[in-house]
Scaffold this motif. Structure first.
Motif, PDB file in Angstrom:
ATOM      1  N   GLY A 161       0.799  -1.226   0.000  1.00  0.00           N
ATOM      2  CA  GLY A 161       0.000   0.000   0.000  1.00  0.00           C
ATOM      3  C   GLY A 161       0.828   1.270   0.000  1.00  0.00           C
ATOM      4  O   GLY A 161       0.372   2.317  -0.456  1.00  0.00           O
ATOM      5  N   ILE A 162       2.069   1.170   0.480  1.00  0.00           N
ATOM      6  CA  ILE A 162       2.963   2.337   0.512  1.00  0.00           C
ATOM      7  C   ILE A 162       3.085   2.976  -0.871  1.00  0.00           C
ATOM      8  O   ILE A 162       3.088   4.200  -1.010  1.00  0.00           O
ATOM      9  CB  ILE A 162       4.381   1.931   0.975  1.00  0.00           C
ATOM     10  N   ILE A 163       3.209   2.132  -1.898  1.00  0.00           N
ATOM     11  CA  ILE A 163       3.474   2.683  -3.237  1.00  0.00           C
ATOM     12  C   ILE A 163       2.189   2.983  -4.005  1.00  0.00           C
ATOM     13  O   ILE A 163       2.209   3.186  -5.213  1.00  0.00           O
ATOM     14  CB  ILE A 163       4.392   1.757  -4.066  1.00  0.00           C
ATOM     15  N   HIS A 164       1.085   3.060  -3.271  1.00  0.00           N
ATOM     16  CA  HIS A 164      -0.195   3.401  -3.905  1.00  0.00           C
ATOM     17  C   HIS A 164      -0.871   4.565  -3.191  1.00  0.00           C
ATOM     18  O   HIS A 164      -2.056   4.813  -3.407  1.00  0.00           O
ATOM     19  CB  HIS A 164      -1.124   2.185  -3.921  1.00  0.00           C
ATOM     20  N   ASP A 165      -0.131   5.286  -2.340  1.00  0.00           N
ATOM     21  CA  ASP A 165      -0.759   6.417  -1.648  1.00  0.00           C
ATOM     22  C   ASP A 165      -0.232   7.746  -2.183  1.00  0.00           C
ATOM     23  O   ASP A 165       0.667   7.787  -3.018  1.00  0.00           O
ATOM     24  CB  ASP A 165      -0.599   6.307  -0.123  1.00  0.00           C
ATOM     25  N   LYS A 166      -0.798   8.838  -1.697  1.00  0.00           N
ATOM     26  CA  LYS A 166      -0.470  10.168  -2.230  1.00  0.00           C
ATOM     27  C   LYS A 166       0.991  10.543  -1.975  1.00  0.00           C
ATOM     28  O   LYS A 166       1.652  11.120  -2.843  1.00  0.00           O
ATOM     29  CB  LYS A 166      -1.398  11.213  -1.613  1.00  0.00           C
ATOM     30  N   ASN A 167       1.491  10.212  -0.796  1.00  0.00           N
ATOM     31  CA  ASN A 167       2.889  10.542  -0.497  1.00  0.00           C
ATOM     32  C   ASN A 167       3.831   9.929  -1.522  1.00  0.00           C
ATOM     33  O   ASN A 167       4.795  10.554  -1.959  1.00  0.00           O
ATOM     34  CB  ASN A 167       3.270  10.038   0.903  1.00  0.00           C
ATOM     35  N   TRP A 168       3.529   8.683  -1.904  1.00  0.00           N
ATOM     36  CA  TRP A 168       4.390   8.015  -2.878  1.00  0.00           C
ATOM     37  C   TRP A 168       4.314   8.710  -4.232  1.00  0.00           C
ATOM     38  O   TRP A 168       5.336   8.916  -4.889  1.00  0.00           O
ATOM     39  CB  TRP A 168       3.987   6.549  -3.018  1.00  0.00           C
ATOM     40  N   ASN A 169       3.116   9.072  -4.658  1.00  0.00           N
ATOM     41  CA  ASN A 169       2.956   9.763  -5.944  1.00  0.00           C
ATOM     42  C   ASN A 169       3.722  11.081  -5.956  1.00  0.00           C
ATOM     43  O   ASN A 169       4.349  11.452  -6.958  1.00  0.00           O
ATOM     44  CB  ASN A 169       1.473  10.017  -6.230  1.00  0.00           C
ATOM     45  N   ASP A 170       3.686  11.789  -4.817  1.00  0.00           N
ATOM     46  CA  ASP A 170       4.422  13.054  -4.725  1.00  0.00           C
ATOM     47  C   ASP A 170       5.925  12.819  -4.837  1.00  0.00           C
ATOM     48  O   ASP A 170       6.635  13.561  -5.524  1.00  0.00           O
ATOM     49  CB  ASP A 170       4.105  13.745  -3.397  1.00  0.00           C
ATOM     50  N   LEU A 171       6.409  11.777  -4.170  1.00  0.00           N
ATOM     51  CA  LEU A 171       7.842  11.464  -4.232  1.00  0.00           C
ATOM     52  C   LEU A 171       8.257  11.041  -5.645  1.00  0.00           C
ATOM     53  O   LEU A 171       9.356  11.363  -6.095  1.00  0.00           O
ATOM     54  CB  LEU A 171       8.184  10.366  -3.225  1.00  0.00           C
ATOM     55  N   MET A 172       7.374  10.320  -6.325  1.00  0.00           N
ATOM     56  CA  MET A 172       7.662   9.924  -7.709  1.00  0.00           C
ATOM     57  C   MET A 172       7.845  11.160  -8.585  1.00  0.00           C
ATOM     58  O   MET A 172       8.746  11.218  -9.423  1.00  0.00           O
ATOM     59  CB  MET A 172       6.514   9.067  -8.266  1.00  0.00           C
ATOM     60  N   ASN A 173       6.986  12.146  -8.405  1.00  0.00           N
ATOM     61  CA  ASN A 173       7.083  13.369  -9.202  1.00  0.00           C
ATOM     62  C   ASN A 173       8.380  14.125  -8.927  1.00  0.00           C
ATOM     63  O   ASN A 173       8.941  14.773  -9.818  1.00  0.00           O
ATOM     64  CB  ASN A 173       5.890  14.282  -8.905  1.00  0.00           C
ATOM     65  N   ILE A 174       8.860  14.031  -7.696  1.00  0.00           N
ATOM     66  CA  ILE A 174      10.070  14.765  -7.321  1.00  0.00           C
ATOM     67  C   ILE A 174      11.338  14.027  -7.761  1.00  0.00           C
ATOM     68  O   ILE A 174      12.267  14.621  -8.306  1.00  0.00           O
ATOM     69  CB  ILE A 174      10.101  14.993  -5.791  1.00  0.00           C
ATOM     70  N   PHE A 175      11.369  12.703  -7.525  1.00  0.00           N
ATOM     71  CA  PHE A 175      12.617  11.947  -7.685  1.00  0.00           C
ATOM     72  C   PHE A 175      12.646  11.006  -8.894  1.00  0.00           C
ATOM     73  O   PHE A 175      13.545  10.174  -9.005  1.00  0.00           O
ATOM     74  CB  PHE A 175      12.876  11.099  -6.430  1.00  0.00           C
TER      75      PHE A 175
END
Length: 225
Positions: free
Chosen positions: A149-163
């Motif tokens: 579930g970690i890689i399906h939440d908003k925090n993960w999406n935000d980190l993907m956009n950054i890194f």
């Protein structure tokens, strides 16, 4: 290569690379801007933008999100496999596949356990060892969302956009982190299977292979002994 050895390799990678991430992020954005404006006369605004990138650091908000993801991952990696998940593995993998193998006198086959984007819809099936021919797929309720579930939440999406394009130690940081999350989820399946003696003749004929991993990627293979 095993799930355990890959987790060990990535753990070493992150212990070396996390403290380098702000600098890697800075260089990544700076190089992107330099490439974008190379050969073009730079206005004062453009020069200021490149200078800003060169001096940029990770924001506190980004660090909080990153720490949140890493803390969740550490909690999962450190936790023991729960009895409810072990029961789910027995019902949805071992019972169904072993019954089919026994009823159809299958030998030299492979149990396939695949994750493909949806952690609540894990594929469970039986194929030949080369995965070229699926003999049977099973409806099941195996749910890896507590771990994936970690890689399906908003925090993960935000980190993907950054890194998304940020390299640390010659590796794409966010994709290595995603891979580590998946490995920790697969390890829970392995832990449950070992607890249930799933790699022994209790369920399967000798030399039956159990393939675990992401769809359309190389699998981790365990053999019944």
């Amino acid at each position: 290569m095993t799930i355990e050895s890959e987790i060990k390799r990535l753990s070493k990678y992150f212990s070396k690379s996390v403290h380098q991430l702000p600098g890697a992020y800075l260089v990544d954005e700076y190089n992107m801007l330099e490439l974008e404006w190379r050969g073009i006369k730079q206005s004062t605004d453009v020069k200021n933008e490149i200078k800003r990138a060169l001096n940029k650091t990770l924001s506190a908000k980004t660090l909080v999100k990153l720490n949140s993801v890493i803390n969740k991952l550490n909690d999962i990696a450190a936790s023991k496999v729960e009895d409810s998940f072990t029961k789910s593995v027995r019902v949805n993998i071992l019972d169904k596949t072993s019954k089919y193998i026994q009823e159809n006198n299958l030998i030299n086959c492979a149990i396939i356990i695949e994750y493909d984007q949806d952690p609540k819809k894990i594929f469970v099936g039986i194929s030949n060892k080369s995965n070229t021919d699926v003999y049977q797929a099973f409806n099941n309720d195996l749910d890896l969302s507590p771990y994936l579930g970690i890689i399906h939440d908003k925090n993960w999406n935000d980190l993907m956009n950054i890194f998304e394009e940020t390299l640390v130690c010659d590796e794409l940081f966010i994709y290595e982190l995603s891979y580590l999350v998946e490995l920790c989820a697969y390890k829970k399946i392995i832990q449950a299977l070992r607890k249930l003696k799933g790699f022994t003749e209790k369920y399967y004929p000798l030399h039956t292979e159990i393939h675990i991993g992401q769809h359309d990627c190389e699998k981790f293979i365990y053999i019944v002994e």
